[in-house]
Design a protein around this motif. Structure first.
Motif, PDB file in Angstrom:
ATOM      1  N   ALA A   3       0.842  -1.192   0.000  1.00  0.00           N
ATOM      2  CA  ALA A   3       0.000   0.000   0.000  1.00  0.00           C
ATOM      3  C   ALA A   3       0.879   1.245   0.000  1.00  0.00           C
ATOM      4  N   VAL A   4       0.529   2.193  -0.838  1.00  0.00           N
ATOM      5  CA  VAL A   4       1.188   3.489  -0.885  1.00  0.00           C
ATOM      6  C   VAL A   4       0.201   4.490  -0.318  1.00  0.00           C
ATOM      7  N   GLU A   5       0.658   5.294   0.618  1.00  0.00           N
ATOM      8  CA  GLU A   5      -0.229   6.261   1.270  1.00  0.00           C
ATOM      9  C   GLU A   5       0.050   7.668   0.751  1.00  0.00           C
ATOM     10  N   LEU A   6      -1.002   8.368   0.382  1.00  0.00           N
ATOM     11  CA  LEU A   6      -0.924   9.774   0.017  1.00  0.00           C
ATOM     12  C   LEU A   6      -1.581  10.532   1.159  1.00  0.00           C
ATOM     13  N   SER A   7      -0.885  11.523   1.695  1.00  0.00           N
ATOM     14  CA  SER A   7      -1.456  12.238   2.825  1.00  0.00           C
ATOM     15  C   SER A   7      -1.169  13.727   2.737  1.00  0.00           C
ATOM     16  N   THR A  20       4.007   7.998   1.135  1.00  0.00           N
ATOM     17  CA  THR A  20       4.679   7.023   1.996  1.00  0.00           C
ATOM     18  C   THR A  20       4.589   5.649   1.341  1.00  0.00           C
ATOM     19  N   PHE A  21       5.747   5.008   1.183  1.00  0.00           N
ATOM     20  CA  PHE A  21       5.837   3.696   0.545  1.00  0.00           C
ATOM     21  C   PHE A  21       5.806   2.589   1.590  1.00  0.00           C
ATOM     22  N   PRO A  22       5.511   1.345   1.160  1.00  0.00           N
ATOM     23  CA  PRO A  22       5.401   0.223   2.098  1.00  0.00           C
ATOM     24  C   PRO A  22       6.660  -0.012   2.935  1.00  0.00           C
TER      25      PRO A  22
END
Length: 62
Positions: A3-7, A20-22
């Protein structure tokens, strides 16, 4: 599945975009954006500028 998170986080008078990368590596924008939506969109655009990083998500971990 990785999962890659965009925040978006508050910074100054706006929001800062972060990808943010796994593996825990995260990259934040130097710019701030007036809305959360704009910061998330900027994070997505930043992600698209990293095709090598995206390709690594499909490689088996070993």
């Amino acid at each position: 599945m990785p999962a890659v998170e965009l925040s978006a986080t508050p910074k100054g008078n706006g929001y800062q975009a972060t990808v943010t990368f796994p593996d825990g590596v995260s990259m934040s924008s130097e710019e701030t954006y007036p809305t959360v939506g704009e910061a998330i969109a900027a994070a997505a655009m930043k992600l698209l500028d990293m095709p090598d990083r995206l390709a690594r998500l499909d490689q088996p971990s070993g």
